[in-house]
Structures are given as C-alpha cells and as structure tokens.
Write a protein that holds these residues in place. Structure first.
Motif, PDB file in Angstrom:
ATOM      1  N   LEU A  86       0.640  -1.108   0.078  1.00 16.28           N
ATOM      2  CA  LEU A  86       0.000  -0.095  -0.155  1.00 16.28           C
ATOM      3  C   LEU A  86       0.968   1.251   0.015  1.00 16.28           C
ATOM      4  CD1 LEU A  86      -2.626  -1.061   2.527  1.00 16.28           C
ATOM      5  CD2 LEU A  86      -2.928  -1.071   0.089  1.00 16.28           C
ATOM      6  N   LEU A  87       2.138   1.135   0.944  1.00 14.83           N
ATOM      7  CA  LEU A  87       2.694   2.231   1.021  1.00 14.83           C
ATOM      8  C   LEU A  87       3.498   2.686  -0.387  1.00 14.83           C
ATOM      9  CD1 LEU A  87       3.487   3.803   3.511  1.00 14.83           C
ATOM     10  CD2 LEU A  87       5.815   2.520   3.531  1.00 14.83           C
ATOM     11  N   ILE A  88       3.790   1.511  -1.243  1.00 10.83           N
ATOM     12  CA  ILE A  88       4.513   1.946  -2.662  1.00 10.83           C
ATOM     13  C   ILE A  88       3.240   2.281  -3.487  1.00 10.83           C
ATOM     14  CG2 ILE A  88       6.505   0.996  -2.038  1.00 10.83           C
ATOM     15  CD1 ILE A  88       5.726  -1.217  -4.038  1.00 10.83           C
ATOM     16  N   ASP A  89       2.008   2.337  -3.030  1.00 10.96           N
ATOM     17  CA  ASP A  89       0.731   2.470  -3.939  1.00 10.96           C
ATOM     18  C   ASP A  89       0.855   1.507  -5.335  1.00 10.96           C
ATOM     19  OD1 ASP A  89      -1.317   3.605  -4.488  1.00 10.96           O
ATOM     20  OD2 ASP A  89      -0.401   5.452  -5.632  1.00 10.96           O
ATOM     21  N   ALA A  90       1.020   0.231  -4.818  1.00 12.25           N
ATOM     22  CA  ALA A  90       1.002  -0.747  -5.896  1.00 12.25           C
ATOM     23  C   ALA A  90      -0.260  -0.804  -6.542  1.00 12.25           C
ATOM     24  CB  ALA A  90       1.292  -2.001  -5.306  1.00 12.25           C
ATOM     25  N   SER A  91      -0.425  -0.976  -7.951  1.00 10.06           N
ATOM     26  CA  SER A  91      -1.553  -1.360  -8.675  1.00 10.06           C
ATOM     27  C   SER A  91      -1.786  -2.800  -8.876  1.00 10.06           C
ATOM     28  CB  SER A  91      -1.553  -0.536 -10.019  1.00 10.06           C
ATOM     29  OG  SER A  91      -0.507  -0.981 -10.648  1.00 10.06           O
ATOM     30  N   ILE A  92      -0.671  -3.595  -8.692  1.00  6.56           N
ATOM     31  CA  ILE A  92      -0.975  -5.015  -8.801  1.00  6.56           C
ATOM     32  C   ILE A  92      -0.170  -5.663  -7.649  1.00  6.56           C
ATOM     33  CG2 ILE A  92       0.045  -6.910 -10.355  1.00  6.56           C
ATOM     34  CD1 ILE A  92       0.302  -4.761 -12.374  1.00  6.56           C
ATOM     35  N   VAL A  93      -1.267  -6.254  -6.995  1.00 13.95           N
ATOM     36  CA  VAL A  93      -0.850  -6.945  -5.538  1.00 13.95           C
ATOM     37  C   VAL A  93      -0.934  -8.367  -5.875  1.00 13.95           C
ATOM     38  CG1 VAL A  93      -1.138  -7.247  -3.087  1.00 13.95           C
ATOM     39  CG2 VAL A  93      -1.622  -4.969  -4.421  1.00 13.95           C
ATOM     40  N   LEU A  94       0.414  -9.082  -5.624  1.00  8.82           N
ATOM     41  CA  LEU A  94       0.470 -10.488  -5.647  1.00  8.82           C
ATOM     42  C   LEU A  94       0.510 -11.038  -4.378  1.00  8.82           C
ATOM     43  CD1 LEU A  94       3.401 -10.298  -8.326  1.00  8.82           C
ATOM     44  CD2 LEU A  94       0.867 -10.592  -9.017  1.00  8.82           C
TER      45      LEU A  94
END
Lengths: 335, 286, 513
Positions: free
Chosen positions: C160-168
């Motif tokens: 969340l902190l790196i504002d990921a748009s794809i989470v695996l």
C-alpha cells in the motif's frame, strides 16, 4: 558424480591452475625487482632447485607444518583461530623450561617429555581460545591474536628477565645433549599430520567436525556437541602447534631471544598452508613444505637484492591464486 | 605526579589510527562483509605513503597514494569474496600477508630516509575527523537515514535484502571503497605521526590492523562505541611508559593493551545487549 | 464482471522458466490481470504458482517469455524494477529484516521502490493507512517480536505504501487463523474494489471460490484452465488441479491408508509435564505445556505458526534448554540433557527444514546417514571409529527400500528433490527403529503425492509400534493421520480432541488464546 572424488579432482585442477597463475604474477612482479623478469625467474629457479634451499627449508617445515595440520582441523570445524603462532612460541618456552630448568640433562626420555610438555602447554593455550569462544562467545580470531601478542610478551619478559643469560636479551643455549636431529623433528611432525588425517577420515569426530561447520543445527539435532567439538579441535590444534614449537626449539633454535611484533611468523605461515592444503592435514603438510621452501629461498634471493618481504607477498599471491582457481573450479563442479 | 592532561593527549594519535581503521571496518561489517585484511592494508598504505611522499616531496600525494593503495586491496578482497565467492577468512588473511609483503618492499625502497610530513593543522584535522566528525556522520548515516538502512540490511539478512531489491553488489563495493579509504588514511596517518615519525623502519608498524578489528567488537559495531573503544586502547598504549616507571617490565607493559582487550571482549557483549545495541546478524550472533 | 472493455494491468506472455538442473517450473504460461479483479491462482504445491509470481515481481528472470505492464513490454532486472512499475509481492514467508523495526523495513522498501519518502512521511502515511484499512501496527516494534499475522500485515502495508496497482498474494492464508483469514479475504476484496489487480495464490479451493472473480488453475508448470467463478465446479477444478488419473491414485492411497493395521498402544513413550521454554528473543514461547504419548499412537499438535510449536519441538529434541518442567522419553528423564541422550534412547527426529537441519548440504548421503545415526545405538560407529562400508550399505538400503531417486549413496544430499530428500530422511530415522518419532511439518513444500508417501510411512511406523508426535500447520493432514490432536496456542496446550474429530472445534481452539 561421487562428491568426494569430485572435490579432489576440482581442487587439484584449481591448485595447478592457481600455481601457474601465481608464477605468472610473480614473474610480472619480479620484473620490478631490478633484475628484470628473466633475471628474476633465473634466480628464482636456480634458488628453487638448489639443494641448499631444500635442506634449509626442513627446519622451518617443522613448525609451519605442525601449525598448518592442526589449523586445517580447526578450520574444518569453522573455528578460525590464528593462535598457532603463540602456541609455537609457548611450546618452545615450555620445552626450554622443562629441559633446562627442571630436568637439567639430556636423554631420549627427557627430550620426549619436553616435546610432550610443549604440546600440553600449546593445548592449554589453544583450549583457552576454545573455552572463551564456547563459554563466553568471544570471537576466536581476535582472542587468539591477542594471545599471540601476549606470548610474544612472555618470551620477551623471560629473555630480558629471569632467563636472561649474558648481556644480550636471550637465554643460554641448550647443551648439545638436549637436542633432536632434523630427521626426528620432521618425523614427529609428519606422524602428527598423518594421525590428524586418520582422525578426520576414520573417527566419528571427523563427521562431527564437518557437520558443525556446514550445518550447525543438524549437528546439534543428531547428538553432536557443538561446544565439545570446538573444544576438542582447539585442544588438538594447540597440542600439535605446541609440539612443533618444542621440536623447533630442540632442533633449530636451541635458545630463546627477544621477538618483534611480527612474531616468528611460522604460525601465520601455517594459516596459509592450511588453506592451501585444502583444509586436510596431509594437504597441509605438502603445502607447508612449499611454503617452507619459499621461506628458505629468501636468504638466497636477498643476495640478489630481493627483499625477504617480497617472498611473503609471493606466498600470499600463491594462496590467493590457488584460492581463486579452486573456488572457481569447485563452483563449476557443482553445476 | 602523573600529568593526566598530557596522558590524555598522548592517547590521541593512537586513538586516531584505531578509530579510522575500526570505523572503516565497522561500516563494511554493517554491510555484511568482514575484512580480516586490515593489518595488511594499513601496512601497505604506510609503505606507499612513505615512498610517494619521499619521491614527490609532498605528504599530501603520499597520503592520497596510501589511501588508493588500500582501496585497491579492499577491492581485491571484494573481487575474491563477491565475484568469485571465496571464503572471507582466508581471503582476508591472505590480504594481510600480501599487504605486509608489498608494503615492506615499497617502504624499504625509501632506504629509511625521513620523508616530508603533514603539518600540525592537517594532523589536527585528521584527529578531529576520526574522533568527532566521523562517528557522528556514521551514526546518523547508518541508523537515522534510509541509506543506512540499505547498508545495514546487508549485514542483517542479505538474502532478504536481495529479494527486496537492494543493490547488493553495488552497495558492497561502495562499502569496500569506504573501508579501503578509511583504513588507508589510518595507515598514512600512522606513518606520519606514529612511532616512526615519517621514517620507514621495517616491521615496526605491526599489530594496528589486528587491534582495530578487536576494537570493532569492543565498540560493538556502533560508531560511538568504536571511537570510545579506540580512545580507551589508545590510552592503554600511552600509559605504557607510566607502567614502566612503577616497575613493571616493558615487555609486560607492552602486552597490557592486548590483555585488557581480551578481557573486555569476554565481558562486554552482555553490557551492550542490555543497551539494545546489536551486532550485524550476518557477522556475529551470540 | 466484463473485462472486455478494460486493458489488462499486467500481462504475462508465454512465460517459461527452466531452473538450472533442468526442472521446468513454468511452461508457456500466458495470463492477464485486469484492474478491479481478484484472480485466484490455484494449484497444488510444486505446480509453479510461486515461480510465476516471482517472475512477475522481478525476483527471478524467466527463461523465455514477455511481461507487459499496461500493454508496455518491460524487463525486470530486480524486484526494484517491478516495484517501480507498481507491482508488489506479498510473499508466503514475509521478507522482512528481523532486527529492523517495522518503520525501518517500510522506509527501506519505499525508497527502493523509488518513492522519495522520508522517515517522518512514512510514519504519517502509516497512520492514514491504519485509518483506511484497519491495519494497525506499532511502527517502532522490532519485526522479530511480531507474530506471523502481524508480519504479513507489514508486507501488505509495504504494497500500500508504494501504492502498488498490482498486488500478488502468495499463499497468504497458510499461517493464519480462520478469523484472520476472513479479515484478509475482505481486505483483498477492498484492494480490488479500489481498482487494483490482485492475484491470490492458494491451494485451497474454498478460498479461491470465496474471493476471486476468475480462477486460473496450474498443474506441473502449465496453466491448464481459467474459469470464472460462476462457471466453476468443484469436481472440475479438482480434476484441473490434479488430473483425473492422479485423483484416482490419491483416492486409492487414502483408501489403503484407512485399512492399515493399527498397532497396540502400550507404554507411555513421551511425557511432557508443565514445560516452559524461552524463545530466541527472551520471553517464554512455551508456557506450561503438558502431554502424554503412548507407543503406536499418532498424536497431532495443531496450531497457527508462531504459537510456540517450534520452540516446543526444539526443546523436545534437546537443542533448546527448557526453563522448567519435565520431559521424559521412554521412562528416562531427559529434560536438561542434550540431543545425544535422545539419540541413545532411539528417538527419530524429522525437523522442519530438510537442508541444514536434517541434512548436511554438500555432503554425501553416506555421510548424512552417519550424521543422523551419530548418537544412536544403531550407528555404524564402533569405539569412535566409523565403519564407512557399513554406512554405505545402510545408505544403499535406505535408497532402495524407500525408492529414493538418487544417483547413488555418494550423491550430494543437496542434489535431491524435496520429496526424495524427505523420504531419505524418514528412511534414515526409521533405521533407528525408534520408540518415538518427533516430526515437525514433515510434508511442507512437498507435492500431494510425495506428501502422501511420507504420511503413509509415518502410519506404518506407528503400526510397528513407535509413538509419533506430529507437529503440523496443516490441519487436514493432522485430521487424516492422527489418533488424537492437541491444539497449541500461545505456548499452551489449550484443547484436546479425539477421533472422530470436530474440525470446527479444533479451528476455534487454535484462535482462542
């Protein structure tokens, strides 16, 4: 492929390549010595092949090999002591004390007792390093090193104090009856190295020693005492180095003199020989011979203006080259 | 009466050498490598400093050359350990021999001539740098900045750090260069202000690198602790003449620093653990 | 959901991964992940799921194939590159620096991801995230002091902190309690609803059906099917996962197991009384555990990872000193004695990690045979001398009788596959003819068939008369093979269950502290 065989084959390939490479490097370095590469290699070769070099190497071989074969055992267990130097010194001190001050006459029994006592004192000194590591978690590299300096201090104290004889800071020389021949000294060390090799290959402690280094937790789980293994290794390593010191005194030194901060250096050369010999006592014996020969060449080379420190650098280059090529070929072997 | 002030200032040159070398090593160990070759690097740096100062007539060139030579040895160590994957202990020990051997070869080439030395100002500058500036900089860098987190992650768990994307090799090469530079500076400084006083005498600059390794542990891998330990050991050295005046033989006085260090090594770790100072996991765990 | 009008966030094209040594982990896998969806990646252990997401996260490089992020081809040389493209992996075992605080870990990662966040800003963001997602955690806590669930929280905070748009998410539920699983599933939903693409790896059908819009099934490195949830049938998914033939074989194995003879329970072979054991960081991990185990009995110890099982196991096998209490094995008090005392009594030990704990890497199987039997009366050691010829014969016997696939007894232990390693280890421990066998997660990481073989071996050994203590995180496994199950929570034995097991009750006990 058979793991043991593969290790030996790849190790040998690395050794040969490393030696060739170090010859190359030393030729390049030699060209800076003022003799030129060709002149240097000529002198190097003639000095290497001269009979004098070999015979004068054997007395050095004794303490170097005694240090190296024991250190090979210690390093196999992941116990990186560099205390052989101090143990060799204290071994010599112990042998001198027992023979000169306690027994007072020379005989086979007296000389044997002196050498065994030298081993005992070396073992105690080694055991101190092992005990500090096991009991208090003290880094063995540093504690053994500090103990080396303390050994230097002990020798310097004795030769400038209670044991001083005459105007110089040195003890009285041992009378000829209190001595051993070169062949006896070499034989003692070779037999010790052989026994260590058998110890590693055929006793359960060999299994324990390798397991402690490679997989400490596995060793612990299946009933190998980590502390006791390290202590055993520390004691044996100190014992053999101490014997080397005793034999060195009785054969070559005959008296103790004050020592500089560099110490005698045999224990340190033993470190190189132990790694060069592939952490096997027999290999360490062979490597010790090589290092002793290089060491004894320094006097010949000095005549031509090559300083003895150059030989030290040369030894390091050989070890590094062999290390590089054995590491590389071992890695290839794993693939 | 003992002149305490004189004693305290006499300890400074010793402490400076130790502090520089030990902080260089501390930084590297925080990055997960331990270079046993300090002894050789200091020695080589001193030798190179001697000859270059003599030939160029400039102590500054000598100092710089000494630093460079030490960095070269550090990078050689890095080549073996990082590129080839060789054993750290044996590589470091070989570096010791190589450095002493080569250092003595070049140092002897000065023929024992007195070389130009750095001035008092430069001397004081190095002392302040080693004992005041460096520990503060290193502390904030290592423990209070993200760059320090990058470095320390390698000393804690290199596999995880790599998986997180920490540039392992690059960071370690940087750490090696810092290690080489600080240790090299220690060697140069030692040559100018140490027992030799800008004159090369073979085999008389031994033991400094080894003691610095011990000081890293005494200071428990913390910059402030390392500098304090450096000063303590420096003080022990400075006190040797004092011990002799109260009747202790010089050979025994000479070994007091080693004796104190070995005892301190045995008792100190518990104290630090209580203060929540921890060694890098990859280097040492109790 | 209709994906037709959306562009995929992440596309994997014809990904093939062949590990050095020739193991094909992925073969020609193509997969698209769309914004706003949860895609479940279903498959058994060893199907290649973790390899696939590791490639997508830049941890390993594919042998062949292409990765596209928002239609743009990318090459990842390091996880950093993937993070900078907005891809975050929450690994099965959290990748955190133990001696760092939570904050230090997070700052490190956000910097590596290319965010110019200072320490203060990260602390501030943490507060915001806590409000938004309910992920509360003490930023100055050291990671080593956190439970498994908390560490996973930190991993999700990273994403969340790196504002990921794809989470695996790689097997995120393995070590969680049922309540934590529920929370995680709703969080997963929330992440997707905010427009992220989420990949949820699992080997549990039920979770895949609960959380995902689409379910992709992998088997032996290949992608065998992608079905949307509304078209999914359990039987069909199972046959995708295992293949028809394998399912038949597995059913037979289980049937055969049910008919295995059971041994006669007699003496107590293990008695633990009020055992207290400290963990690696000071505090007590085991707090007054007591249990009894009889010969020919299989006693399962259930619990969520990190509730003291590891320390309990280490105390039982003699490598961690208990603070107080009593351990007695076959009538001998061994509480404060080391592992060699266990060895002499003929205790078999199957530790959690195969390499480095059960086997010495870089050494031959012969060497490892001697190591395993080192302190046992059956060891090929007489008067401290090793009989290498006898040891070799033993290794050969183990290889033959347990069908270990190895070039020979001189083969490097490291070169074996996980299943073969474990069979060798079990075979070696059975050579002791143990009165007591202590095992911890013996089937973790093995594919289903290899795992079943190990379970069979344990049951056969119990039938011979050994008492077996099986500490496992896999509740299904425990229910399958145990005669009795105790639940360990926060270092205490909080519940004891007998056949037939009430799984709900056991699961509840695992979460109550």
């Amino acid at each position: 492929m058979n793991t043991r065989l593969r290790g030996v084959i790849y190790g040998a390939i690395g050794l040969v390549l490393g030696l060739l490479f170090s010859v190359l490097v030393s030729l390049i370095l030699g060209s800076f010595t003022g003799l030129g590469a060709l002149g240097f290699s000529k002198i190097f070769l003639s000095s290497l092949l001269s009979k004098d070099t070999w015979t004068s190497a054997l007395p050095y071989f004794v303490p170097i090999a005694a240090s190296a074969s024991g250190l090979a055992l210690a390093y196999r267990a992941g116990f990186i002591t560099i205390g052989a130097e101090g143990q060799v010194m204290l071994g010599a001190v112990a042998a001198y004390w027992l023979l000169y001050y306690v027994i007072g006459h020379g005989s086979v029994a007296a000389v044997t007792a002196a050498i065994l006592f030298a081993g005992l004192v070396g073992a105690l000194y080694g055991g101190l390093v092992g005990g500090l590591r096991v009991g208090l978690g003290v880094n063995e590299i540093l504690s053994s090193l500090m103990l080396n300096y303390i050994a230097i201090g002990i020798v310097n104290y004795l030769v400038a104090g209670p044991w001083q004889q005459g105007g110089y800071t040195r003890t009285a020389p041992l009378p000829p009856s209190m001595s051993i021949g070169l062949s006896a000294a070499v034989l003692i060390v070779v037999i010790a190295g052989l026994l260590l090799e058998l110890f590693i290959v055929f006793t359960k402690y060999g299994v324990a020693i390798d397991s402690v280094r490679l997989a400490r937790k596995a060793a612990q789980t299946y009933g190998i005492g980590i502390a006791s293994t390290i202590l055993i290794v520390a004691l044996i390593q100190g014992f053999v180095a101490g014997i080397g010191g005793g034999a060195l005194l009785l054969q070559l030194l005959r008296q103790l003199r004050s020592v500089g901060l560099g110490g005698w250096g045999y224990g340190y050369m033993g470190i190189l020989a132990a790694w060069l010999g592939g952490l096997r006592p027999l290999g360490a014996l062979a490597a010790s011979l090589l290092i002793a020969i290089l060491y004894s060449m320094r006097s010949t080379l000095q005549l031509y203006g090559v300083s003895d420190s150059f030989v030290l650098a040369l030894e390091a280059i050989i070890v590094l080259s062999v290390l590089a090529f054995t590491t590389l070929s071992m890695r290839r072997g794993e693939r | 009466m003992v002149n305490v002030a004189a004693l305290l200032s006499q300890a400074l040159p010793y402490a400076t050498v130790y502090a520089l070398a030990a902080q260089g090593e501390l930084f590297l160990e925080r990055a997960g490598l331990f270079n046993l070759g300090l002894e050789g690097m200091i020695y080589l740096s001193a030798g190179v400093t001697a000859i270059i100062s003599l030939y160029t007539g400039s102590p500054v060139y000598g100092l710089l050359a000494g630093i460079v030579s030490s960095i070269v040895l550090a990078l050689l160590y890095g080549f073996f350990v990082i590129t080839l994957g060789a054993d750290q202990a044996v590589t470091g020990l070989s570096i010791v021999f190589l450095g002493i051997g080569l250092g003595d070869v070049v140092g002897r080439a000065t023929g024992g001539a007195v070389t130009p030395s750095i001035g008092i100002l430069a001397n004081d500058l190095i002392v302040v740098l080693a004992l005041l500036v460096l520990p503060i900089v290193l502390y904030f860098m290592l423990f209070r900045s993200w760059l320090g987190y990058v470095v320390r992650s390698l000393g804690e768990n290199v596999a995880t750090a790599r998986a997180l994307g920490v540039p392992v090799t690059l960071t370690r090469i940087a750490a090696l260069i810092i290690n080489g530079a600080l240790v090299g500076l220690a060697g140069s400084y030692l040559f100018f202000t140490g027992p030799l006083g800008s004159r090369w005498v073979s085999m008389s600059l031994l033991g400094w690198g080894w003691m610095s390794l011990g000081i890293v542990i005494l200071g428990y891998w913390h910059p402030v602790g390392v500098v304090a330990a450096s000063y303590l050991v420096g003080l022990l050295y400075a006190m040797r003449p004092l011990l002799e005046t109260v009747g202790i033989p010089s050979s025994i006085a000479d070994v007091t620093p080693y004796l104190v260090v070995i005892i301190a090594l045995a008792v100190i770790s518990a104290l630090y653990e209580k203060m929540n100072v921890k060694p890098p996991t990859a280097i040492w765990s109790r | 959901m209709n994906n037709g009008d959306k562009r995929p966030l992440l596309s994997l094209r014809n990904i093939t991964k062949i590990y050095p040594g020739g193991v094909v982990a992925n073969k020609d896998v193509s997969l698209d992940i769309y914004p706003g969806e949860v895609l479940a990646l279903l498959g058994e252990n060893g199907a290649g799921k973790t390899t696939l997401v590791s490639i997508a996260a830049g941890l390993i490089k594919p042998t062949e194939g292409q990765i596209l992020v928002r239609g743009e081809p990318v090459i990842f040389n390091s996880p950093r590159d993937a993070m900078r493209k907005g891809i975050a992996l929450v690994p099965q075992n959290p990748m955190l620096i133990d001696n760092f605080t939570v904050l230090e870990n997070l700052v490190l990662v956000s910097r590596l991801a290319g965010k110019r966040h200072g320490i203060r800003l990260v602390r501030k963001q943490l507060e915001d995230l806590e409000k938004k997602y309910g992920l509360s955690i003490n930023p100055s806590a050291y990671v080593w002091s956190l439970s498994f669930g908390e560490r996973q929280k930190v991993e999700i905070l990273k994403a969340l902190l790196i504002d990921a748009s794809i989470v695996l998410l790689d097997e995120p539920t393995t070590h969680l309690s049922p309540i934590e699983v529920d929370k995680l599933l709703s969080l997963t939903r929330q992440l997707a609803d905010e427009g992220r693409g989420v990949v949820f790896i699992t080997h549990r059908l039920s979770e895949a059906l609960r959380v995902a819009e689409r379910i992709a099934v992998m088997r032996r490195g290949r992608l065998v099917a992608i079905v949307s949830r509304k078209d999914a049938h359990v039987d069909q998914l199972l046959s995708y996962m295992f293949g028809e033939e394998r399912i038949k074989r597995l059913t037979e194995i289980v049937k055969r197991r049910r008919s295995l003879p059971r041994g006669v329970r007699k003496d107590i072979v293990l008695r633990v009384n009020d055992l207290w054991v400290r963990g690696p960081h000071g505090g007590f991990s085991v707090r007054g555990a007591s249990l009894e185990l009889r010969s020919a009995e299989v006693l399962g110890v259930a619990g969520i990872a990190g509730n003291g099982q590891r320390e309990f196991f280490e105390a039982l096998i003699g490598i961690r000193k208990p603070s107080r209490g009593m351990i007695s094995i076959c009538g001998t008090d061994v509480t404060f004695r080391d592992s060699s005392a266990r060895g002499r009594l003929g205790v078999g030990i199957i530790p959690e990690d195969r390499l480095g704990w059960a086997l010495v890497p870089g050494k031959s199987l012969v060497f490892n045979t001697v190591l395993g039997l080192y302190s046992s009366p059956k060891a090929p050691i007489r008067f401290s001398i090793v009989d290498w010829r006898a040891a070799r014969k033993m290794a050969e016997n183990i290889i033959r009788s347990l069908e270990v696939k190895a070039p020979g007894p001189d083969a490097n232990a490291e070169s074996l596959s996980g299943g073969n390693m474990q069979r060798f280890i079990v075979g070696r421990e059975l050579y002791k003819l143990p009165c007591l066998l202590l095992a911890m997660n013996p089937t973790s990481g093995l594919d289903v068939e290899a795992a079943e073989r190990i379970r069979d071996l344990l049951l056969e050994e119990a039938a011979r008369g050994a008492g077996i203590l099986l500490i496992s995180e896999d509740l299904d496994e425990l229910v399958e093979v145990s005669d009795r199950i105790v639940v360990m929570s926060r270092g205490r034995i909080v519940y004891e269950a007998h056949r037939p097991f009430n799984i709900d009750k056991i699961a509840e006990a695992m979460t109550v502290s």
